[in-house]
Design a protein around this motif. Structure first.
Motif, PDB file in Angstrom:
ATOM      1  N   ASP A  60       0.830  -1.203   0.000  1.00 59.42           N
ATOM      2  CA  ASP A  60       0.000   0.000   0.000  1.00 59.42           C
ATOM      3  C   ASP A  60       0.868   1.257   0.000  1.00 59.42           C
ATOM      4  OD1 ASP A  60      -2.084  -1.718   0.070  1.00 59.42           O
ATOM      5  OD2 ASP A  60      -2.700  -1.303   2.122  1.00 59.42           O
ATOM      6  N   GLU A  61       1.912   1.259   0.814  1.00 64.77           N
ATOM      7  CA  GLU A  61       2.783   2.421   0.875  1.00 64.77           C
ATOM      8  C   GLU A  61       3.538   2.610  -0.435  1.00 64.77           C
ATOM      9  OE1 GLU A  61       6.463   4.242   3.570  1.00 64.77           O
ATOM     10  OE2 GLU A  61       5.343   2.471   4.242  1.00 64.77           O
ATOM     11  N   GLN A  62       3.983   1.509  -1.052  1.00 65.03           N
ATOM     12  CA  GLN A  62       4.654   1.609  -2.342  1.00 65.03           C
ATOM     13  C   GLN A  62       3.724   2.213  -3.386  1.00 65.03           C
ATOM     14  OE1 GLN A  62       6.585  -1.994  -3.670  1.00 65.03           O
ATOM     15  NE2 GLN A  62       7.150  -2.573  -1.593  1.00 65.03           N
ATOM     16  N   ALA A  63       2.462   1.763  -3.394  1.00 65.15           N
ATOM     17  CA  ALA A  63       1.512   2.261  -4.387  1.00 65.15           C
ATOM     18  C   ALA A  63       1.209   3.742  -4.175  1.00 65.15           C
ATOM     19  CB  ALA A  63       0.222   1.443  -4.321  1.00 65.15           C
ATOM     20  N   ILE A  64       1.066   4.151  -2.914  1.00 65.46           N
ATOM     21  CA  ILE A  64       0.736   5.552  -2.629  1.00 65.46           C
ATOM     22  C   ILE A  64       1.888   6.473  -3.000  1.00 65.46           C
ATOM     23  CG2 ILE A  64       0.241   7.175  -0.751  1.00 65.46           C
ATOM     24  CD1 ILE A  64      -1.339   4.954   0.612  1.00 65.46           C
ATOM     25  N   ARG A  65       3.109   6.022  -2.777  1.00 74.62           N
ATOM     26  CA  ARG A  65       4.271   6.872  -3.032  1.00 74.62           C
ATOM     27  C   ARG A  65       4.666   6.919  -4.496  1.00 74.62           C
ATOM     28  NH1 ARG A  65       8.813   5.344   1.329  1.00 74.62           N
ATOM     29  NH2 ARG A  65       9.916   6.900   0.068  1.00 74.62           N
ATOM     30  N   THR A  66       4.103   6.044  -5.315  1.00 68.01           N
ATOM     31  CA  THR A  66       4.512   6.001  -6.724  1.00 68.01           C
ATOM     32  C   THR A  66       3.381   6.396  -7.674  1.00 68.01           C
ATOM     33  OG1 THR A  66       3.955   3.640  -6.795  1.00 68.01           O
ATOM     34  CG2 THR A  66       6.242   4.221  -6.327  1.00 68.01           C
ATOM     35  N   GLY A  67       2.403   7.170  -7.187  1.00 70.73           N
ATOM     36  CA  GLY A  67       1.317   7.555  -8.079  1.00 70.73           C
ATOM     37  C   GLY A  67       0.551   8.763  -7.599  1.00 70.73           C
ATOM     38  N   ASN A  68      -0.091   9.457  -8.544  1.00 67.48           N
ATOM     39  CA  ASN A  68      -0.968  10.570  -8.247  1.00 67.48           C
ATOM     40  C   ASN A  68      -2.419  10.103  -8.328  1.00 67.48           C
ATOM     41  OD1 ASN A  68       1.305  12.377  -8.147  1.00 67.48           O
ATOM     42  ND2 ASN A  68       1.317  12.347 -10.379  1.00 67.48           N
ATOM     43  N   TYR A  69      -3.315  10.897  -7.765  1.00 67.30           N
ATOM     44  CA  TYR A  69      -4.711  10.496  -7.668  1.00 67.30           C
ATOM     45  C   TYR A  69      -5.609  11.491  -8.386  1.00 67.30           C
ATOM     46  CZ  TYR A  69      -3.350   6.985  -4.254  1.00 67.30           C
ATOM     47  OH  TYR A  69      -2.775   5.903  -3.640  1.00 67.30           O
ATOM     48  N   ILE A  70      -6.568  10.939  -9.130  1.00 65.71           N
ATOM     49  CA  ILE A  70      -7.602  11.715  -9.802  1.00 65.71           C
ATOM     50  C   ILE A  70      -8.949  11.083  -9.469  1.00 65.71           C
ATOM     51  CG2 ILE A  70      -8.607  12.370 -12.023  1.00 65.71           C
ATOM     52  CD1 ILE A  70      -5.862  12.543 -13.181  1.00 65.71           C
ATOM     53  N   VAL A  71      -9.880  11.872  -9.009  1.00 64.14           N
ATOM     54  CA  VAL A  71     -11.222  11.373  -8.715  1.00 64.14           C
ATOM     55  C   VAL A  71     -12.022  11.370 -10.011  1.00 64.14           C
ATOM     56  CG1 VAL A  71     -13.340  11.751  -7.410  1.00 64.14           C
ATOM     57  CG2 VAL A  71     -11.128  12.206  -6.348  1.00 64.14           C
ATOM     58  N   GLY A  72     -12.439  10.210 -10.442  1.00 67.64           N
ATOM     59  CA  GLY A  72     -13.181  10.080 -11.689  1.00 67.64           C
ATOM     60  C   GLY A  72     -13.739   8.679 -11.832  1.00 67.64           C
ATOM     61  N   GLN A  73     -14.475   8.472 -12.907  1.00 68.72           N
ATOM     62  CA  GLN A  73     -15.095   7.189 -13.195  1.00 68.72           C
ATOM     63  C   GLN A  73     -14.335   6.481 -14.316  1.00 68.72           C
ATOM     64  OE1 GLN A  73     -17.529   5.970 -11.346  1.00 68.72           O
ATOM     65  NE2 GLN A  73     -17.692   7.855 -10.123  1.00 68.72           N
ATOM     66  N   SER A  74     -14.294   5.165 -14.229  1.00 74.62           N
ATOM     67  CA  SER A  74     -13.542   4.397 -15.221  1.00 74.62           C
ATOM     68  C   SER A  74     -14.188   4.441 -16.595  1.00 74.62           C
ATOM     69  CB  SER A  74     -13.416   2.940 -14.766  1.00 74.62           C
ATOM     70  OG  SER A  74     -12.695   2.856 -13.549  1.00 74.62           O
ATOM     71  N   HIS A  75     -15.490   4.676 -16.662  1.00 74.12           N
ATOM     72  CA  HIS A  75     -16.174   4.700 -17.952  1.00 74.12           C
ATOM     73  C   HIS A  75     -16.237   6.106 -18.552  1.00 74.12           C
ATOM     74  CE1 HIS A  75     -19.301   5.586 -14.967  1.00 74.12           C
ATOM     75  NE2 HIS A  75     -19.915   6.266 -15.935  1.00 74.12           N
ATOM     76  N   ILE A  76     -15.719   7.109 -17.829  1.00 74.96           N
ATOM     77  CA  ILE A  76     -15.627   8.478 -18.354  1.00 74.96           C
ATOM     78  C   ILE A  76     -14.255   9.002 -17.963  1.00 74.96           C
ATOM     79  CG2 ILE A  76     -16.739  10.730 -18.523  1.00 74.96           C
ATOM     80  CD1 ILE A  76     -19.232   9.537 -17.342  1.00 74.96           C
ATOM     81  N   LEU A  77     -13.244   8.666 -18.718  1.00 76.03           N
ATOM     82  CA  LEU A  77     -11.876   9.009 -18.356  1.00 76.03           C
ATOM     83  C   LEU A  77     -11.544  10.439 -18.789  1.00 76.03           C
ATOM     84  CD1 LEU A  77     -10.041   5.702 -19.301  1.00 76.03           C
ATOM     85  CD2 LEU A  77     -10.793   6.458 -17.052  1.00 76.03           C
ATOM     86  N   PRO A  78     -10.886  11.191 -17.923  1.00 73.44           N
ATOM     87  CA  PRO A  78     -10.543  12.583 -18.245  1.00 73.44           C
ATOM     88  C   PRO A  78      -9.231  12.701 -19.013  1.00 73.44           C
ATOM     89  CG  PRO A  78      -9.933  12.130 -15.992  1.00 73.44           C
ATOM     90  CD  PRO A  78     -10.547  10.856 -16.533  1.00 73.44           C
ATOM     91  N   PHE A  79      -9.077  11.906 -20.064  1.00 72.32           N
ATOM     92  CA  PHE A  79      -7.854  11.924 -20.857  1.00 72.32           C
ATOM     93  C   PHE A  79      -8.217  12.058 -22.331  1.00 72.32           C
ATOM     94  CE2 PHE A  79      -6.999   9.022 -17.217  1.00 72.32           C
ATOM     95  CZ  PHE A  79      -6.172   9.865 -16.504  1.00 72.32           C
ATOM     96  N   SER A  80      -7.303  12.650 -23.077  1.00 75.08           N
ATOM     97  CA  SER A  80      -7.540  12.819 -24.502  1.00 75.08           C
ATOM     98  C   SER A  80      -7.296  11.514 -25.249  1.00 75.08           C
ATOM     99  CB  SER A  80      -6.636  13.924 -25.055  1.00 75.08           C
ATOM    100  OG  SER A  80      -5.274  13.600 -24.834  1.00 75.08           O
ATOM    101  N   LYS A  81      -7.685  11.496 -26.489  1.00 77.25           N
ATOM    102  CA  LYS A  81      -7.577  10.307 -27.315  1.00 77.25           C
ATOM    103  C   LYS A  81      -6.112   9.988 -27.619  1.00 77.25           C
ATOM    104  CE  LYS A  81      -9.332   8.415 -31.671  1.00 77.25           C
ATOM    105  NZ  LYS A  81     -10.129   8.726 -32.891  1.00 77.25           N
ATOM    106  N   ASN A  82      -5.790   8.691 -27.566  1.00 75.52           N
ATOM    107  CA  ASN A  82      -4.439   8.199 -27.894  1.00 75.52           C
ATOM    108  C   ASN A  82      -3.358   8.898 -27.069  1.00 75.52           C
ATOM    109  OD1 ASN A  82      -5.613   6.575 -29.875  1.00 75.52           O
ATOM    110  ND2 ASN A  82      -5.319   8.108 -31.477  1.00 75.52           N
TER     111      ASN A  82
END
Length: 282
Positions: free
Chosen positions: A97-119
């Motif tokens: 858990d600590e490894q995962a928390i220290r190696t990533g940022n967090y975005i609150v969102g839904q998996s079926h509506i991703l806040p990322f552009s195409k490709n």
């Protein structure tokens, strides 16, 4: 075949510990995904779902890790604040858990509506995200939209052909969140991926357990390897590695011209031959 869409959304886990054998599953999925992650290169990697956010990909060459989770609980906020204030290096004694928390940022969102552009995403991880999704097709379509033309996706899921899949339909531990899990077969997941233009690179079977009960003892590594080699179909979970393949469009060449059967008569040959002086009649 039963529809993948479910009218009532299943209960969503907030941590691997919501599952009786969740810690062992987390460890097994982490080991396989770290092995797969070494093959994925690029700039951006996204982990979809709460369970995926607790899978540390320390062996990945991609350093820009983003976790997309539906909400941030108070426990996660406290864990993030505690971890961010420490400067201790990561080692084998650091918890997953600590490894995962220290190696990533967090975005609150839904998996079926991703806040990322195409490709724009080079790699994605869906750790049992489809098992707790109301419409897994919608999530995979979003994955297909945001992934690059040669990007990779890692998907783990519960096997319905295992002891855990049988226990799901038994009236035992009805309050267990696994009763809400979808338990899609790996063949069905691979069929969905292939329809979207993905190539299945590899699949591994992990965990031979009922999952509904806290294990009193763990199988040794040799027993796990034996079961994985000879009866892989009965494993409790699986991990799939797939790669997006885009076939480039090629220009259509003009059809070959058919050579005429008779060549046209040349202009020189069509002229009337001139008479020589010696040939004129006297």
């Amino acid at each position: 075949m039963k529809s993948a869409f479910q009218s009532k959304p299943p209960r969503y886990p907030t941590h691997w510990l919501d599952i009786p054998a969740g810690a062992l599953i987390q460890q097994a999925v982490t080991q396989v995904c770290n092995d797969y992650a070494q093959r994925i290169f690029g700039y951006h990697f996204v982990k979809l779902g709460t369970l995926s956010s607790y899978i540390p990909l320390t062996q990945s060459p991609i350093r820009n890790m983003v976790n997309v989770i539906p909400h941030i609980s108070s426990d996660l906020k406290d864990s993030v604040s505690q971890v961010q204030n420490t400067d201790a290096p990561l080692n084998s004694e650091t918890s997953l858990d600590e490894q995962a928390i220290r190696t990533g940022n967090y975005i609150v969102g839904q998996s079926h509506i991703l806040p990322f552009s195409k490709n724009s995403i080079d790699g994605l991880l869906l750790a049992n995200e489809l098992d707790f999704a109301q419409d897994p097709h919608e999530i995979l379509r979003e994955v297909d939209r945001v992934i690059t033309q040669s990007g990779y996706v890692m998907i783990s899921g519960f096997n319905p052909l295992s002891l855990a899949g049988i226990a799901k339909f038994l009236p035992v531990k009805r309050n267990n969140i696994l009763h809400d899990a979808r338990f899609f077969t790996s063949y069905r997941i691979k069929d969905w991926l292939q329809l979207l233009g993905f190539e299945i690179v590899e699949q591994r079977q992990i965990m031979f357990s009922t999952l509904f009960f806290q294990p009193r003892w763990q199988y040794s590594e040799k027993i796990q390897q034996f079961l994985s080699s000879y009866i892989p179909w009965c494993s409790a979970a699986y991990v799939i590695l797939a790669r997006k393949r885009v076939i480039p469009m090629t220009a259509i060449r003009s059809p070959l011209r058919v050579k005429p059967r008779f060549a046209p008569v040349g202009a020189a040959s069509a002229r009337t031959p001139s008479c020589r002086l010696s040939d004129t009649p006297k």
